[in-house]
Design an enzyme around this catalytic site. Structure first.
Site, short mmCIF file in Angstrom:
data_model
loop_
_atom_site.label_atom_id
_atom_site.label_comp_id
_atom_site.label_asym_id
_atom_site.label_seq_id
_atom_site.Cartn_x
_atom_site.Cartn_y
_atom_site.Cartn_z
N PRO A 29 47.12 41.85 46.38
CA PRO A 29 48.27 41.27 47.13
C PRO A 29 48.60 39.91 46.61
O PRO A 29 48.10 39.26 45.97
CB PRO A 29 47.45 40.81 48.54
CG PRO A 29 46.10 41.09 48.41
CD PRO A 29 45.74 41.89 47.13
N ALA A 88 48.36 36.28 37.08
CA ALA A 88 47.50 36.52 35.97
C ALA A 88 47.17 37.84 35.59
O ALA A 88 47.10 38.45 34.58
CB ALA A 88 46.28 35.37 36.06
N ASP A 111 42.57 30.94 36.03
CA ASP A 111 42.73 32.33 36.41
C ASP A 111 43.03 33.11 35.38
O ASP A 111 42.40 34.21 35.27
CB ASP A 111 44.24 32.35 37.32
CG ASP A 111 43.88 31.72 38.76
OD1 ASP A 111 43.13 31.08 39.00
OD2 ASP A 111 44.89 31.82 39.50
N SER A 150 46.82 37.57 41.41
CA SER A 150 47.91 38.53 40.96
C SER A 150 48.78 38.25 39.97
O SER A 150 49.00 39.19 39.06
CB SER A 150 48.78 38.86 42.40
OG SER A 150 50.02 39.36 42.13
N GLY A 186 45.99 34.01 46.60
CA GLY A 186 44.66 33.63 45.63
C GLY A 186 43.48 34.43 45.14
O GLY A 186 42.46 34.16 44.42
C1 MEV Z 1 44.04 28.80 41.75
O1 MEV Z 1 43.48 30.08 41.62
C2 MEV Z 1 42.86 27.68 41.46
C3 MEV Z 1 43.59 26.41 41.73
O2 MEV Z 1 42.32 25.47 41.27
C4 MEV Z 1 44.69 26.12 40.84
C5 MEV Z 1 44.49 26.04 39.24
O3 MEV Z 1 43.23 26.13 38.90
O4 MEV Z 1 45.35 26.23 38.54
C6 MEV Z 1 44.07 25.93 43.13
#
Ligand code: MEV
Length: 311
Positions: free
Chosen positions: A92, A101, A143, A99, A96
């Site tokens: 999705p 990457a 990511d 997706s 978080g």
């Molecule tokens: C995103 O998966 C993780 C964050 O720490 C952003 C990042 O590390 O670039 C929120």
């Protein structure tokens, strides 16, 4: 054809942008796929993404980060340009789970495979980082790293050095339940908001990031010995710090509370926050109960996943 996995940040998100360590895990069963097929000479590259935003020639949307990535790979690696790149993803978007990457990594891998080339994970990760910057503004790089390396990693940015990337020993399998709040929140929004707050009150935010970093260090030790009972409360404490940093949401807090009430060892939001997913650490026996409790508390989806121990 090539694929790349989704990811979860186990702990340390946001603080990782400011030089603290974080731990990320690939989710091997949830993947993005890119397929490259030849087009007639002179067509130029075409991206087809039926699940995402339709179909476009990269000359029509040159500012789109995926267009930039495709052009860069074609130019740098001499990939034949008359191609259609079809993208499909089970991940999705804005949830978080990495997706963006994963799609970018699948595209790079597929373009290289189409032209009979391979690159080490670190080089693929760097190419994807450039395209992630188009989406996320100031990404830490965690990511693209966990998606390209496809193994649990310890990640830490360092001033004037490449980031520290270490494979992470895991002493015993981990059972996680991932609950999707159903709220889509692009990573760059909470990341940008945290930057503004940090600029307004650096002392407060540096102290919060230090506390997150200390928890992540302890989580690494608990993972190494396979001690889920010790790991759980560290994850829950990380959630409380993420609330203080200002990136949780009523939906995520409700799912975290429901996981605790159903017997989770620990629970937290995972990723940038304000929406997207949370994770709960559990014993295998309790996993289905927790998934049911998350759905009853409003989760759009709840899935159980196991992270294997490392050898
Ligand atoms: C995103 O998966 C993780 C964050 O720490 C952003 C990042 O590390 O670039 C929120």
């Amino acid at each position: 054809m090539a694929t790349a996995p989704a990811k979860l940040i186990l702990c340390g998100e946001h603080a990782v942008v400011y030089g603290r360590p974080a731990i990320a895990l690939p989710l091997a069963d949830i993947r993005a796929t890119a397929t490259v097929t030849p087009l007639p000479g002179g067509s130029g590259p075409l991206i087809s993404a039926p699940d995402l935003g339709g179909q476009w020639r990269i000359t029509e949307r040159p500012d789109e980060p995926l267009s930039g990535l495709v052009m860069a790979v074609i130019d740098r690696f001499g990939v034949p340009p008359d191609i259609e790149i079809t993208i499909r993803s089970a991940i999705p978007i804005a949830s978080g789970m990495g997706s963006g990457a994963a799609i970018a990594t699948a595209i790079v891998r597929a373009l290289l495979a189409y032209s009979g080339q391979t690159l080490p994970p670190a080089a693929i990760s760097e190419l994807v980082y450039e395209s992630e910057r188009g989406y996320h503004g100031t990404p830490s790089g965690i990511d693209n790293t966990v998606v390209a390396f496809e193994q649990p990693i310890w990640f830490q940015r360092r001033p004037s050095l490449p980031p520290l990337i270490e494979p992470l020993p895991i002493g015993a399998p981990l059972t996680l339940v991932v609950g999707d709040s159903g709220v889509r929140s692009p990573t760059r929004l909470p990341v940008g908001a945290v930057r503004e707050r940090w600029q307004a009150d650096p002392a407060r935010y540096e102290a919060l990031f230090d506390q997150v970093g200390a928890l992540v260090e302890q989580a690494r030790a608990a993972l190494a010995t396979g001690d889920a009972v010790r790991l759980g409360p560290l994850l829950s404490a990380n959630h409380e710090l993420l609330r203080e940093i200002g990136v949780s949401s009523p939906e995520l807090d409700r799912l975290v509370a429901a996981a605790h009430a159903a017997g989770a060892l620990g629970a937290k939001l995972a990723g940038a926050g304000w929406g997207g997913v949370m994770l709960a650490l559990t014993t295998p026996a309790q996993a289905a109960t927790i998934a049911g409790a998350l759905r009853a508390a409003g989760a759009a989806n709840a899935l159980v996943t196991t992270i294997a121990a490392t050898g």
